[in-house]
Design a protein around this motif. Structure first.
Motif, PDB file in Angstrom:
ATOM      1  N   LEU A 182       7.391  11.168   1.189  1.00  0.00           N
ATOM      2  CA  LEU A 182       6.110  11.835   1.346  1.00  0.00           C
ATOM      3  C   LEU A 182       5.004  10.847   1.701  1.00  0.00           C
ATOM      4  CD1 LEU A 182       4.484  14.410   1.305  1.00  0.00           C
ATOM      5  CD2 LEU A 182       4.327  14.203  -1.188  1.00  0.00           C
ATOM      6  N   ALA A 183       4.963   9.713   1.051  1.00  0.00           N
ATOM      7  CA  ALA A 183       3.944   8.703   1.359  1.00  0.00           C
ATOM      8  C   ALA A 183       4.107   8.195   2.786  1.00  0.00           C
ATOM      9  CB  ALA A 183       4.026   7.542   0.362  1.00  0.00           C
TER      10      ALA A 183
ATOM     11  N   PRO B  95       0.816  -1.229   0.000  1.00  0.00           N
ATOM     12  CA  PRO B  95       0.000   0.000   0.000  1.00  0.00           C
ATOM     13  C   PRO B  95       0.847   1.276   0.000  1.00  0.00           C
ATOM     14  CG  PRO B  95      -0.851  -1.564   1.604  1.00  0.00           C
ATOM     15  CD  PRO B  95       0.472  -2.105   1.121  1.00  0.00           C
ATOM     16  N   LEU B  96       1.917   1.286   0.767  1.00  0.00           N
ATOM     17  CA  LEU B  96       2.782   2.457   0.819  1.00  0.00           C
ATOM     18  C   LEU B  96       3.504   2.647  -0.517  1.00  0.00           C
ATOM     19  CD1 LEU B  96       3.719   4.730   2.714  1.00  0.00           C
ATOM     20  CD2 LEU B  96       5.632   3.278   3.331  1.00  0.00           C
ATOM     21  N   ALA B  97       3.961   1.567  -1.105  1.00  0.00           N
ATOM     22  CA  ALA B  97       4.637   1.650  -2.400  1.00  0.00           C
ATOM     23  C   ALA B  97       3.683   2.156  -3.488  1.00  0.00           C
ATOM     24  CB  ALA B  97       5.208   0.291  -2.789  1.00  0.00           C
ATOM     25  N   LEU B  98       2.436   1.692  -3.462  1.00  0.00           N
ATOM     26  CA  LEU B  98       1.454   2.160  -4.440  1.00  0.00           C
ATOM     27  C   LEU B  98       1.154   3.640  -4.259  1.00  0.00           C
ATOM     28  CD1 LEU B  98      -1.012  -0.869  -4.495  1.00  0.00           C
ATOM     29  CD2 LEU B  98       0.569  -0.172  -6.300  1.00  0.00           C
ATOM     30  N   ARG B  99       1.020   4.067  -3.005  1.00  0.00           N
ATOM     31  CA  ARG B  99       0.764   5.487  -2.737  1.00  0.00           C
ATOM     32  C   ARG B  99       1.960   6.328  -3.191  1.00  0.00           C
ATOM     33  NH1 ARG B  99      -2.259   9.703  -3.076  1.00  0.00           N
ATOM     34  NH2 ARG B  99      -1.978  11.213  -1.411  1.00  0.00           N
ATOM     35  N   ALA B 100       3.166   5.844  -2.943  1.00  0.00           N
ATOM     36  CA  ALA B 100       4.364   6.561  -3.393  1.00  0.00           C
ATOM     37  C   ALA B 100       4.358   6.693  -4.913  1.00  0.00           C
ATOM     38  CB  ALA B 100       5.622   5.846  -2.915  1.00  0.00           C
ATOM     39  N   GLY B 101       3.937   5.649  -5.604  1.00  0.00           N
ATOM     40  CA  GLY B 101       3.845   5.709  -7.062  1.00  0.00           C
ATOM     41  C   GLY B 101       2.843   6.754  -7.524  1.00  0.00           C
ATOM     42  N   GLU B 102       1.701   6.821  -6.840  1.00  0.00           N
ATOM     43  CA  GLU B 102       0.696   7.831  -7.176  1.00  0.00           C
ATOM     44  C   GLU B 102       1.259   9.242  -6.965  1.00  0.00           C
ATOM     45  OE1 GLU B 102      -2.561   7.026  -4.563  1.00  0.00           O
ATOM     46  OE2 GLU B 102      -3.114   5.173  -5.595  1.00  0.00           O
ATOM     47  N   LEU B 103       1.936   9.429  -5.833  1.00  0.00           N
ATOM     48  CA  LEU B 103       2.492  10.747  -5.523  1.00  0.00           C
ATOM     49  C   LEU B 103       3.608  11.121  -6.493  1.00  0.00           C
ATOM     50  CD1 LEU B 103       2.520  10.550  -1.634  1.00  0.00           C
ATOM     51  CD2 LEU B 103       1.036  11.983  -3.055  1.00  0.00           C
TER      52      LEU B 103
ATOM     53  N   CYS C  53       2.799  14.422  -8.476  1.00  0.00           N
ATOM     54  CA  CYS C  53       3.572  15.581  -8.023  1.00  0.00           C
ATOM     55  C   CYS C  53       4.937  15.689  -8.694  1.00  0.00           C
ATOM     56  CB  CYS C  53       3.758  15.507  -6.505  1.00  0.00           C
ATOM     57  SG  CYS C  53       2.217  15.470  -5.579  1.00  0.00           S
ATOM     58  N   ALA C  54       5.207  14.838  -9.671  1.00  0.00           N
ATOM     59  CA  ALA C  54       6.489  14.834 -10.383  1.00  0.00           C
ATOM     60  C   ALA C  54       7.664  14.699  -9.420  1.00  0.00           C
ATOM     61  CB  ALA C  54       6.637  16.079 -11.255  1.00  0.00           C
ATOM     62  N   LEU C  55       7.574  13.695  -8.526  1.00  0.00           N
ATOM     63  CA  LEU C  55       8.626  13.450  -7.535  1.00  0.00           C
ATOM     64  C   LEU C  55       9.523  12.307  -7.959  1.00  0.00           C
ATOM     65  CD1 LEU C  55       6.537  13.624  -4.238  1.00  0.00           C
ATOM     66  CD2 LEU C  55       8.094  15.368  -5.125  1.00  0.00           C
ATOM     67  N   ARG C  56      10.768  12.356  -7.523  1.00  0.00           N
ATOM     68  CA  ARG C  56      11.667  11.208  -7.676  1.00  0.00           C
ATOM     69  C   ARG C  56      11.187  10.114  -6.720  1.00  0.00           C
ATOM     70  NH1 ARG C  56      15.466  15.732  -6.893  1.00  0.00           N
ATOM     71  NH2 ARG C  56      15.194  15.103  -4.744  1.00  0.00           N
ATOM     72  N   GLY C  57      11.594   8.890  -6.983  1.00  0.00           N
ATOM     73  CA  GLY C  57      11.132   7.756  -6.195  1.00  0.00           C
ATOM     74  C   GLY C  57      11.355   7.902  -4.701  1.00  0.00           C
ATOM     75  N   TYR C  58      12.572   8.281  -4.305  1.00  0.00           N
ATOM     76  CA  TYR C  58      12.886   8.414  -2.882  1.00  0.00           C
ATOM     77  C   TYR C  58      12.014   9.489  -2.232  1.00  0.00           C
ATOM     78  CZ  TYR C  58      15.478   9.089   1.421  1.00  0.00           C
ATOM     79  OH  TYR C  58      15.810   9.198   2.750  1.00  0.00           O
ATOM     80  N   ASP C  59      11.825  10.613  -2.918  1.00  0.00           N
ATOM     81  CA  ASP C  59      10.999  11.685  -2.373  1.00  0.00           C
ATOM     82  C   ASP C  59       9.540  11.245  -2.245  1.00  0.00           C
ATOM     83  OD1 ASP C  59      13.122  13.429  -2.074  1.00  0.00           O
ATOM     84  OD2 ASP C  59      12.815  14.374  -4.038  1.00  0.00           O
TER      85      ASP C  59
ATOM     86  N   LEU D 106       9.676  18.695  -2.974  1.00  0.00           N
ATOM     87  CA  LEU D 106       9.023  17.852  -1.973  1.00  0.00           C
ATOM     88  C   LEU D 106       8.138  18.708  -1.066  1.00  0.00           C
ATOM     89  CD1 LEU D 106       8.587  15.102  -0.682  1.00  0.00           C
ATOM     90  CD2 LEU D 106      10.736  15.399   0.545  1.00  0.00           C
ATOM     91  N   ALA D 107       8.607  19.885  -0.680  1.00  0.00           N
ATOM     92  CA  ALA D 107       7.803  20.784   0.154  1.00  0.00           C
ATOM     93  C   ALA D 107       6.529  21.208  -0.571  1.00  0.00           C
ATOM     94  CB  ALA D 107       8.625  22.003   0.556  1.00  0.00           C
ATOM     95  N   GLU D 108       6.648  21.516  -1.846  1.00  0.00           N
ATOM     96  CA  GLU D 108       5.476  21.911  -2.634  1.00  0.00           C
ATOM     97  C   GLU D 108       4.495  20.755  -2.776  1.00  0.00           C
ATOM     98  OE1 GLU D 108       7.271  23.391  -6.208  1.00  0.00           O
ATOM     99  OE2 GLU D 108       7.640  25.367  -5.335  1.00  0.00           O
TER     100      GLU D 108
END
Length: 93
Positions: free
Chosen positions: A42-43, A20-28, A32-38, A62-64
């Motif tokens: 955030l997730a 679930p966390l990995a999927l949410r990170a993928g959505e974010l 939000c045009a984030l790199r994987g680690y960011d 990441l802040a934005e």
């Protein structure tokens, strides 16, 4: 320095990167045009922070992104109706 690192490590909350966390990170990452680690950062914060907690970051993107999902959560929270309001609004004669 080793003792300090051990004390800091012991004070950290650790969470598992499950599906679930990995999927949410993928959505974010996509939204939000984030790199994987960011996106994982955030997730993870989203998963563990409570109302009033603060996420401290030094990366502007990441802040934005964090501000964006916080704003979306506020909009979603304010866009709810009590059941009685729902009935009155949509089913009143």
């Amino acid at each position: 320095h080793h003792a300090t690192a051990e004390r800091l490590s012991a004070a950290l909350d650790r969470i598992d990167l499950g599906e679930p966390l990995a999927l949410r990170a993928g959505e974010l990452a996509e939204r939000c045009a984030l790199r994987g680690y960011d996106a994982i950062h955030l997730a993870s914060a989203e998963a563990i922070l409570d109302e009033g907690d603060v996420m401290v970051v030094s990366d502007t993107r990441l802040a934005e992104a964090a501000a964006s999902i916080d704003q979306q959560a506020r909009i979603e929270a304010s866009d709810t109706l009590a059941f009685d309001e729902y009935l009155a609004r949509y089913f009143s004669a």
